[in-house]
Design an enzyme around this catalytic site. Structure first.
Site, PDB file in Angstrom:
ATOM      1  N   HIS A 127      43.823  47.738  32.747  1.00 19.34           N
ATOM      2  CA  HIS A 127      44.061  47.220  31.400  1.00 19.34           C
ATOM      3  C   HIS A 127      42.764  47.178  30.598  1.00 19.34           C
ATOM      4  O   HIS A 127      41.774  46.592  31.032  1.00 19.34           O
ATOM      5  CB  HIS A 127      44.668  45.823  31.467  1.00 19.34           C
ATOM      6  CG  HIS A 127      46.123  45.825  31.832  1.00 19.34           C
ATOM      7  ND1 HIS A 127      46.931  44.717  31.690  1.00 19.34           N
ATOM      8  CD2 HIS A 127      46.910  46.821  32.312  1.00 19.34           C
ATOM      9  CE1 HIS A 127      48.160  45.021  32.078  1.00 19.34           C
ATOM     10  NE2 HIS A 127      48.159  46.281  32.472  1.00 19.34           N
ATOM     11  N   PRO A 182      45.311  28.623  36.347  1.00 16.93           N
ATOM     12  CA  PRO A 182      45.501  30.080  36.348  1.00 16.93           C
ATOM     13  C   PRO A 182      45.241  30.751  35.013  1.00 16.93           C
ATOM     14  O   PRO A 182      45.168  31.979  34.952  1.00 16.93           O
ATOM     15  CB  PRO A 182      46.968  30.240  36.770  1.00 16.93           C
ATOM     16  CG  PRO A 182      47.620  28.943  36.416  1.00 16.93           C
ATOM     17  CD  PRO A 182      46.567  27.902  36.598  1.00 16.93           C
TER      18      PRO A 182
END
Length: 390
Positions: free
Chosen positions: A72, A293
């Site tokens: 990405h 996270p």
């Protein structure tokens, strides 16, 4: 049994350390209290910094990653009804992130360890650590009901937040820092194509959402929820409806829904234990620190610990020098705290807190608007997201 390094925990950090040490000619035995199937059943994140990808290549386990992973160049942040792309590659001089599930990382490391004939003892019960304040540490455990002992030069605790390693450290020598967040992430894994080719982080009045993926055909979605929620109360239909509301009509119109293959609620916590070394016992990964996270730093922080520790141990065995070992905790913690700061900041600007008032929400929106409109702010975000150098 005798080895040079005893590693507690066969998660990705323990396995990666073991594989790197093997490539350096250093013997290591791994002890794990669960069985291999249980270890592989843990559903975790999978956005890897380039530093971790490089370590996996160094360990000789990067072949499948490079065949199947998604690279990405950027990600998106959505707020106030609009999506804004953060161009990681442009902002960092060509650096990217790689999407490859933690389960797949663990599987690759397990298979490499097995192929090399290295010793991993699963279902090792009642593990206790002894004499790590001297030069002859020992690990005792039970296997199939029989008491066993592993003698070693060093012990590394890669056994997670609830593991025995940190609990074995002297209480008067351990300092902990913690922040518990008043919400959780409800996550759903589904065999559906991702709604977008890149991750989308969403700030919405109803709460945070994240659109992620494991592959071109498997998606991972999250919505912020109260910690008091029971996952059983969230049907698939309820989850998809809530996610669509937070995504907005344009993005939701591209969302492909389906049956969940895993659903869980994860609490969010920031935690650091200092130091990360006690004599000949080292802590690494979740045994020493936890990050929320947001920003995908947990697995990557474990990898940076492994980087510093593997090189310190190689220096000790190749050169007889203790300088790397002596500096391990300080080196690791410098990077840990920077990642903790980034994860805390990402969490703070993207989530709705129970005590947020109208002023706080306006400040949040202003910060996000500045973030996507300032080259300096975007560069800072991108540098932290792709991973600070080791």
């Amino acid at each position: 049994m005798r080895t040079q390094v005893g590693i507690i925990g066969a998660g990705p950090s323990g396995l990666l350390l073991g594989q790197l040490l093997h490539t350096y000619g250093i013997e290591a035995v791994i002890l794990e209290r669960k069985n291999p199937d249980y270890v592989l059943s843990r559903i975790r994140a999978g956005v890897l910094e380039q530093g971790m990808v490089d370590l996996l290549d160094e360990a000789g386990v990067g072949r499948r990653l490079h065949q199947e992973a998604l690279v990405h160049d950027g990600f998106e942040i959505a707020f106030s009804g609009r999506r804004h792309r953060i161009d990681l590659k442009h902002s960092t001089g060509g650096r990217t992130v790689t999407v490859y599930g933690q389960t797949e990382v663990t599987r690759d490391l397990m298979e490499a360890r097995k192929a090399a004939g290295l010793t991993t003892i699963y279902e090792a019960a009642d593990i206790t650590l002894h004499d790590f304040d001297g030069e002859r540490p020992r690990v005792r455990y039970f296997k199939d009901g029989v008491s066993q002992e592993l003698a070693c030069d060093f012990i590394t605790g890669c056994d997670g937040f609830h593991g025995v390693a940190r609990q074995s450290a002297p209480a008067n020598a351990l300092q902990t820092y913690e922040r518990v967040y008043p919400f959780g992430w409800l996550g759903v894994l589904s065999d559906t194509p991702p709604v977008s080719p890149e991750l989308i982080y969403v700030n919405h009045d109803r709460g945070f959402a994240l659109c992620s993926m494991r592959s071109a055909h498997r998606s991972r979605y999250y919505v912020q929820c109260p910690l008091s929620d029971d996952v059983g109360e969230w049907s698939d239909d309820r989850f998809w409806d809530e996610l669509k509301q937070r995504l907005g009509p344009e993005t939701a119109g591209h969302l492909v829904t389906g049956a969940s293959i895993e659903k869980s609620i994860a609490p969010l916590r920031s935690f650091v234990a200092e130091p990360m070394r006690f004599g000949r016992l080292f802590l690494a990964g979740d045994a020493a620190h936890i990050v929320p996270p947001t920003g995908a730093k947990g697995l990557n922080l474990a990898a940076s610990d492994v980087y510093y520790l593997s090189r310190a141990l190689r220096e000790f065995y190749d050169e007889g020098s203790k300088s790397g070992i002596d500096a391990y905790s300080a080196n690791a913690l410098r990077r840990v705290w920077k990642a903790e700061r980034f994860s805390w900041w990402m969490t703070s600007i993207l989530h709705r807190f129970p005590d947020s008032d109208a002023f706080t929400q306006r400040i949040q929106t202003a910060e996000l608007d500045y973030l996507v409109s300032s080259k300096a702010a975007t560069t800072s975000l991108a540098e932290n997201y792709v991973g600070l150098p080791y």
